[in-house]
Scaffold this motif. Structure first.
Motif, PDB file in Angstrom:
ATOM      1  N   TYR A  48     -35.863  18.556  92.344  1.00 45.12           N
ATOM      2  CA  TYR A  48     -35.353  19.536  91.395  1.00 45.12           C
ATOM      3  C   TYR A  48     -34.904  18.876  90.099  1.00 45.12           C
ATOM      4  N   THR A  49     -34.371  17.657  90.206  1.00 46.25           N
ATOM      5  CA  THR A  49     -33.948  16.942  89.001  1.00 46.25           C
ATOM      6  C   THR A  49     -35.140  16.505  88.166  1.00 46.25           C
ATOM      7  N   ALA A  50     -36.219  16.076  88.839  1.00 45.20           N
ATOM      8  CA  ALA A  50     -37.391  15.566  88.126  1.00 45.20           C
ATOM      9  C   ALA A  50     -38.237  16.679  87.523  1.00 45.20           C
ATOM     10  N   ALA A  51     -38.181  17.886  88.076  1.00 38.53           N
ATOM     11  CA  ALA A  51     -39.027  18.977  87.598  1.00 38.53           C
ATOM     12  C   ALA A  51     -38.618  19.410  86.200  1.00 38.53           C
ATOM     13  N   ALA A  52     -39.555  20.013  85.483  1.00 38.09           N
ATOM     14  CA  ALA A  52     -39.251  20.575  84.168  1.00 38.09           C
ATOM     15  C   ALA A  52     -38.179  21.648  84.299  1.00 38.09           C
ATOM     16  N   ALA A  53     -37.387  21.832  83.259  1.00 40.15           N
ATOM     17  CA  ALA A  53     -36.225  22.724  83.320  1.00 40.15           C
ATOM     18  C   ALA A  53     -36.587  24.148  83.772  1.00 40.15           C
ATOM     19  N   PRO A  54     -37.598  24.807  83.181  1.00 36.24           N
ATOM     20  CA  PRO A  54     -37.905  26.166  83.645  1.00 36.24           C
ATOM     21  C   PRO A  54     -38.426  26.207  85.069  1.00 36.24           C
ATOM     22  N   VAL A  55     -39.110  25.152  85.492  1.00 37.21           N
ATOM     23  CA  VAL A  55     -39.593  25.075  86.871  1.00 37.21           C
ATOM     24  C   VAL A  55     -38.416  24.938  87.824  1.00 37.21           C
TER      25      VAL A  55
END
Length: 550
Positions: free
Chosen positions: A240-247
């Motif tokens: 969740y930290t690595a994913a893009a913000a909207p994702v």
């Protein structure tokens, strides 16, 4: 005969599916057109979701089955609308609309087929919430996972790729467990329709009961992985930290898919209608939930990066909900549903906010700030003039950060406080007001962990807020677009609206909890659903043909 409104039940599945197919027809260079199509379709989904909530919100706890192909249950592929599924579809559409608006600033440009994958993820989520049988739950589960694989890898960077590959491996294993559990249940009962299963489980021979429970346990484990339950949650904070913000914001609802299925199936298959298996797995869910809260609050305290605080906050939310399901108490369930709505909106807004707050920050400066905090700065600095002009952008971001912190901690006056107070009240009065039912030791532990999780959030958010807004080493003001601030503000405003309208929302959620704990209404409506006149299935539904179909 179905009226036109009843056909809206399939719209949350068809609308994003058709939109995703349409978007594939256009080249990636036509981003403006693709963005317009995607935003219009998602807004339409939001409108449909509001209508579905209104359809389900009736005094008689209306349950509306939708028979695809006009086959009667349990042979039909059934979509089922009730209060619970309507609420989850509305929550999905709200997060989808906020995340999509935020992505239009820049994130939809950094990879291919973002809008198509986004719409397919919405389709999978809505289908999982609306489906009435386990086979199609598996199908929609795989659709949303396949779309999430592409979205979690959306962008660049070795960290994102590494986290994404771990995420894919873990969820493929969970899908295998799902398939094994469903196969075992079908082998014992001969059906996968949820309502039909609830009727057949009490009739399972004693010698097959252990096999049925084993299948239920394996199926539950698959969704515990998705919910981020300890010790199966090592992948979630990093991903969740690595994913893009909207994702990451939309992924806040994905962890609730596991919660939704566990709550729905545990009360349907192992509730009051199945005396021999009543309460099966409740104790395990309760203690797993407690362990997940403890793990999450330790992670929140230990995290220095805002993204990891948000990731571990997801675990705290999941653990709180799992423990609530394990209590088997209808009042706790209603309060937990309010907490789920509030925490999901809060965490989604926080993930979007983190992208704005950390924009322009130097990672090396963050490490230096932590070092100074731990060991002190030996060099004496000259006194500087007190006071500085606070740019409007930082003021807005700081206000949003403060509101997010208050919500995560559970302080008044926002919905996080209302949710936790309601949950604690239900735990202290498990049989209702005016009773002398003693509170168990396990419930006291649950209460203590809920309070400690708020204390951990208070410490972590205060530390991060001071470092980010009051003692920033860079002093840079991030460049933020209005289209990025609006979704964050809108999600936080919804949390404020939950506080103002807490009474009607709680009435809706209490009615939802009562319907879940008394599933006979759900079963009767699904199995007694009549075929629509004038629409004949392609295959005859004579008794012999029905036997062949089964």
């Amino acid at each position: 005969m179905l009226n036109w409104q009843d056909h809206l039940i399939i719209a949350p599945v068809l609308l994003p599916l058709v939109t995703a197919a349409l978007l594939l027809l256009y080249d990636e260079r036509r981003r403006v057109l693709k963005s317009a199509i995607s935003i219009v379709a998602t807004f339409a989904l939001f409108v449909v979701a509001i209508m579905l909530v209104n359809m389900a919100n009736t005094p008689d706890d209306r349950v509306i089955p939708y028979l695809l192909g006009n086959w009667p249950a349990p042979y039909a592929i059934v979509l089922v609308l009730d209060r619970f599924s309507a609420m989850m579809v509305l929550l999905t559409s709200i997060l989808g609309l906020a995340a999509l608006c935020f992505s239009l600033a820049r994130w939809h440009k950094v990879g291919s087929h973002f809008h198509t994958l986004f719409q397919l993820l919405l389709m999978g989520l809505n289908g999982a919430f609306l489906t009435g049988d386990l086979f199609n739950l598996f199908v929609f589960f795989e659709v949303l996972l396949a779309a999430s694989y592409g979205l979690v890898l959306h962008g660049t960077g070795a960290t994102r790729v590494k986290a994404g590959l771990h995420y894919i491996a873990v969820n493929l294993a969970a899908s295998s467990l799902f398939l094994i559990g469903v196969s075992m249940i079908y082998g014992v009962t001969g059906t996968l329709n949820m309502a039909d299963l609830a009727q057949r489980i009490p009739e399972v021979p004693a010698e097959d009961l252990m096999f049925l429970q084993a299948g239920g346990a394996i199926l539950g484990t698959a969704f515990l992985v998705k919910a981020g339950a300890w010790p199966l949650n090592f992948w979630l904070p990093t991903t969740y930290t690595a994913a893009a913000a909207p994702v990451a914001a939309l992924f806040a609802i994905m962890s609730k898919v596991g919660i939704y299925v566990l709550l729905r199936l545990s009360l349907l298959f192992f509730g009051e209608l199945t005396p021999r298996t009543t309460g099966f797995g409740d104790a395990a869910l309760f203690y797993i939930g407690l362990a997940t809260i403890a793990f999450g609050l330790i992670g929140v305290l230990a995290s220095q990066a805002l993204g990891r605080i948000a990731g571990y906050s997801v675990l705290v939310s999941s653990g709180t909900l799992l423990a609530a399901i394990g209590t088997g108490n209808v009042a706790v369930t209603g309060s937990a549903l309010f907490y789920m709505v509030s925490s999901t909106l809060t965490i989604a807004a926080f993930f979007l906010l983190i992208e704005l707050v950390e924009r322009g920050q130097d990672a090396a400066a963050n490490v230096l700030a932590v070092t100074i905090e731990a060991y002190g700065d030996e060099e004496e600095e000259e006194e500087e003039e007190v006071g500085a002009v606070l740019p409007a952008t930082l003021a807005i971001l700081g206000a949003c950060f403060a509101v997010s912190a208050i919500l995560l901690i559970g302080l008044p006056p926002f919905s996080g406080f209302v949710a936790k107070i309601s949950l604690l009240s239900a735990l202290f009065n498990p049989a209702g007001m005016g009773t002398d039912t003693p509170i168990s030791t396990a419930s006291w532990v649950y209460v203590a962990l809920i309070i400690l999780s708020g204390v951990a959030a208070l410490i972590a958010m205060s530390r991060s807020g001071i470092r980010t807004f009051w003692a920033s080493m860079e002093g840079n003001v991030p460049r933020v677009l209005v289209i990025e601030l609006v979704p964050v503000a809108a999600l936080l405003f919804l949390c404020l609206a939950l506080t103002i309208q807490a009474a009607p929302v709680m009435r809706y959620l209490d009615a939802t909890a009562q319907a879940l704990h008394r599933p006979h209404n759900y079963i009767d409506h699904v199995l007694d659903a009549k075929r629509s006149a004038g629409f004949e299935p392609m295959i005859s539904t004579t008794p012999a043909a029905k036997g062949d179909a089964q």
